[in-house]
Design a protein around this motif. Structure first.
Motif, PDB file in Angstrom:
ATOM      1  N   LEU A   1       0.830  -1.208   0.000  1.00  0.00           N
ATOM      2  CA  LEU A   1       0.000   0.000   0.000  1.00  0.00           C
ATOM      3  C   LEU A   1       0.866   1.260   0.000  1.00  0.00           C
ATOM      4  N   ALA A   2       1.922   1.245   0.809  1.00  0.00           N
ATOM      5  CA  ALA A   2       2.826   2.395   0.851  1.00  0.00           C
ATOM      6  C   ALA A   2       3.528   2.575  -0.494  1.00  0.00           C
ATOM      7  N   GLY A   3       3.910   1.458  -1.126  1.00  0.00           N
ATOM      8  CA  GLY A   3       4.552   1.527  -2.437  1.00  0.00           C
ATOM      9  C   GLY A   3       3.641   2.135  -3.484  1.00  0.00           C
ATOM     10  N   ILE A   4       2.355   1.777  -3.440  1.00  0.00           N
ATOM     11  CA  ILE A   4       1.387   2.382  -4.356  1.00  0.00           C
ATOM     12  C   ILE A   4       1.342   3.891  -4.141  1.00  0.00           C
ATOM     13  N   GLY A   5       1.331   4.293  -2.872  1.00  0.00           N
ATOM     14  CA  GLY A   5       1.338   5.718  -2.569  1.00  0.00           C
ATOM     15  C   GLY A   5       2.570   6.416  -3.131  1.00  0.00           C
ATOM     16  N   GLY A   6       3.731   5.775  -2.996  1.00  0.00           N
ATOM     17  CA  GLY A   6       4.963   6.364  -3.516  1.00  0.00           C
ATOM     18  C   GLY A   6       4.948   6.510  -5.019  1.00  0.00           C
ATOM     19  N   ILE A   7       4.436   5.505  -5.725  1.00  0.00           N
ATOM     20  CA  ILE A   7       4.376   5.558  -7.189  1.00  0.00           C
ATOM     21  C   ILE A   7       3.387   6.619  -7.652  1.00  0.00           C
ATOM     22  N   LEU A   8       2.256   6.736  -6.950  1.00  0.00           N
ATOM     23  CA  LEU A   8       1.258   7.728  -7.341  1.00  0.00           C
ATOM     24  C   LEU A   8       1.751   9.157  -7.134  1.00  0.00           C
ATOM     25  N   ILE A   9       2.473   9.386  -6.058  1.00  0.00           N
ATOM     26  CA  ILE A   9       2.876  10.750  -5.736  1.00  0.00           C
ATOM     27  C   ILE A   9       4.152  11.177  -6.455  1.00  0.00           C
ATOM     28  N   ALA A  10       4.941  10.212  -6.943  1.00  0.00           N
ATOM     29  CA  ALA A  10       6.237  10.530  -7.541  1.00  0.00           C
ATOM     30  C   ALA A  10       6.157  11.506  -8.714  1.00  0.00           C
ATOM     31  N   PRO A  11       5.222  11.337  -9.675  1.00  0.00           N
ATOM     32  CA  PRO A  11       5.183  12.295 -10.795  1.00  0.00           C
ATOM     33  C   PRO A  11       4.807  13.715 -10.383  1.00  0.00           C
ATOM     34  N   LEU A  12       4.128  13.876  -9.247  1.00  0.00           N
ATOM     35  CA  LEU A  12       3.731  15.205  -8.791  1.00  0.00           C
ATOM     36  C   LEU A  12       4.837  15.877  -7.989  1.00  0.00           C
ATOM     37  N   TYR A  13       5.770  15.087  -7.466  1.00  0.00           N
ATOM     38  CA  TYR A  13       6.888  15.624  -6.698  1.00  0.00           C
ATOM     39  C   TYR A  13       8.182  15.140  -7.344  1.00  0.00           C
ATOM     40  N   ASN A  14       9.114  14.662  -6.591  1.00  0.00           N
ATOM     41  CA  ASN A  14      10.354  14.113  -7.124  1.00  0.00           C
ATOM     42  C   ASN A  14      10.666  12.796  -6.440  1.00  0.00           C
ATOM     43  N   VAL A  15      11.430  11.967  -7.129  1.00  0.00           N
ATOM     44  CA  VAL A  15      11.872  10.700  -6.562  1.00  0.00           C
ATOM     45  C   VAL A  15      13.223  10.923  -5.899  1.00  0.00           C
ATOM     46  N   ALA A  16      13.319  10.598  -4.615  1.00  0.00           N
ATOM     47  CA  ALA A  16      14.564  10.794  -3.874  1.00  0.00           C
ATOM     48  C   ALA A  16      14.675   9.748  -2.777  1.00  0.00           C
ATOM     49  N   TYR A  17      15.888   9.500  -2.332  1.00  0.00           N
ATOM     50  CA  TYR A  17      16.130   8.457  -1.332  1.00  0.00           C
ATOM     51  C   TYR A  17      15.467   8.769   0.004  1.00  0.00           C
ATOM     52  N   ASP A  18      15.235  10.043   0.294  1.00  0.00           N
ATOM     53  CA  ASP A  18      14.662  10.424   1.586  1.00  0.00           C
ATOM     54  C   ASP A  18      13.208  10.891   1.479  1.00  0.00           C
ATOM     55  N   MET A  19      12.572  10.634   0.348  1.00  0.00           N
ATOM     56  CA  MET A  19      11.222  11.150   0.135  1.00  0.00           C
ATOM     57  C   MET A  19      10.187  10.515   1.075  1.00  0.00           C
ATOM     58  N   GLY A  20      10.486   9.317   1.556  1.00  0.00           N
ATOM     59  CA  GLY A  20       9.507   8.623   2.379  1.00  0.00           C
ATOM     60  C   GLY A  20       9.518   9.025   3.842  1.00  0.00           C
ATOM     61  N   THR A  21      10.561   9.713   4.282  1.00  0.00           N
ATOM     62  CA  THR A  21      10.690  10.020   5.712  1.00  0.00           C
ATOM     63  C   THR A  21       9.520  10.846   6.233  1.00  0.00           C
ATOM     64  N   LEU A  22       9.268  11.987   5.583  1.00  0.00           N
ATOM     65  CA  LEU A  22       8.197  12.863   6.047  1.00  0.00           C
ATOM     66  C   LEU A  22       6.826  12.253   5.784  1.00  0.00           C
TER      67      LEU A  22
END
Length: 289
Positions: free
Chosen positions: A197-218
């Motif tokens: 579920l978290a991975g789906i969230g990351g893939i969905l939000i990536a095009p609207l923001y940026n992909v980075a190693y620390d993007m999941g922290t916040l």
């Protein structure tokens, strides 16, 4: 400005609710939570980027493989950082999951690099213009996917044999084991589902923001705040809390500026929890130690 804030808030809030659902799943079945959940967000986005942009694989292949990687990561977290400590009656899984998430973030930093990268998507290129408001199609898709997955989790828990076993494991793990239900496997599966579920969230939000190693922290911190706010034992409460959190965050950013966003949102969370210590929609909860 209000319309833009509402669209952005619902989109972000759906992501927070989606990630927070993972906390609810693992807590409901095992009494534990995965504090490496934010790393699952990052892993989904980075893995998808690596396959789609690095290897030039089509998205219909890159996305499922990225989600499989997230599910495997969830299994690793449960097996390495949760199960051994729970078996000994220790609450060290709290720190172990945090540490494992930090390890993954830094491994990705070494392999992927520190610089944020854009994940192109046709759904985030050309906005729909409605009056004076521009809305990306992805901003409309995100809440739809989030609510659909929340409904799928609800139906899965109440309308399937696997859901019946999960509920039995929640109510009485010892009785479930006597009925030949593999509770250990079910807990591992919930960790895999939570990471997915978290991975789906990351893939969905990536095009609207940026992909980075620390993007999941916040994202992980905010999702946990949403899970507590909604009530860890109430999936729909968590989703509603996520939408509310996203709307407050978007409105604070729009009218007060990004420098005040975290002050306003986390102050609102604290105020809400002072009034409702078990969350707005939750009952009494028990963390396994």
């Amino acid at each position: 400005m209000l319309a833009t804030a509402l669209v952005s808030g619902l989109s972000l809030g759906s992501i927070y609710g989606l990630i927070a659902l993972g906390f609810t799943l693992t807590f409901a079945v095992s009494g534990t939570v995965n504090f490496a959940q934010g790393s699952s967000v990052m892993l989904g986005a980075v893995f998808c980027y690596a396959l789609a942009m690095g290897l030039h694989w089509p998205m219909p292949i890159a996305i499922p493989l990225a989600l499989v990687a997230c599910a495997i990561w969830g299994l690793i977290v449960e097996r390495v950082a949760v199960r051994p400590f729970v078996a000994r009656g220790s609450n060290a899984w709290l720190m172990a999951t945090v540490a494992l998430g930090i390890v993954l973030d830094n491994v990705v930093m070494v392999l992927f690099g520190k610089e944020p990268r854009a994940l192109p998507s046709s759904l985030a290129d050309d906005p729909w213009v409605i009056g004076t408001v521009g809305i990306f199609p992805l901003q409309v898709l995100v809440p739809i996917v989030g609510l659909a997955l929340a409904l799928a989790v609800h139906l899965g828990m109440h309308r399937t044999s696997l859901g019946l076993k999960l509920r039995a494991a929640v109510e009485n793990p010892d009785a479930a084991r006597l009925m030949s239900i593999d509770v250990t496997m079910l807990i591992a599966l919930t960790y895999a589902a939570a990471a997915l579920l978290a991975g789906i969230g990351g893939i969905l939000i990536a095009p609207l923001y940026n992909v980075a190693y620390d993007m999941g922290t916040l994202f992980g911190i905010k999702a946990f705040a949403v899970a507590i706010l909604g009530g860890l034992t109430n999936p729909w409460g968590v989703v509603i809390a996520g939408l509310g959190y996203g709307l407050v965050e978007a409105c604070a950013t729009t009218w007060l500026g990004s420098s005040s966003t975290q002050i306003v949102t986390f102050s609102a969370v604290i105020a809400a929890l002072v009034l409702a210590p078990s969350g707005l929609f939750g009952g009494r909860t028990r963390v396994r130690v």
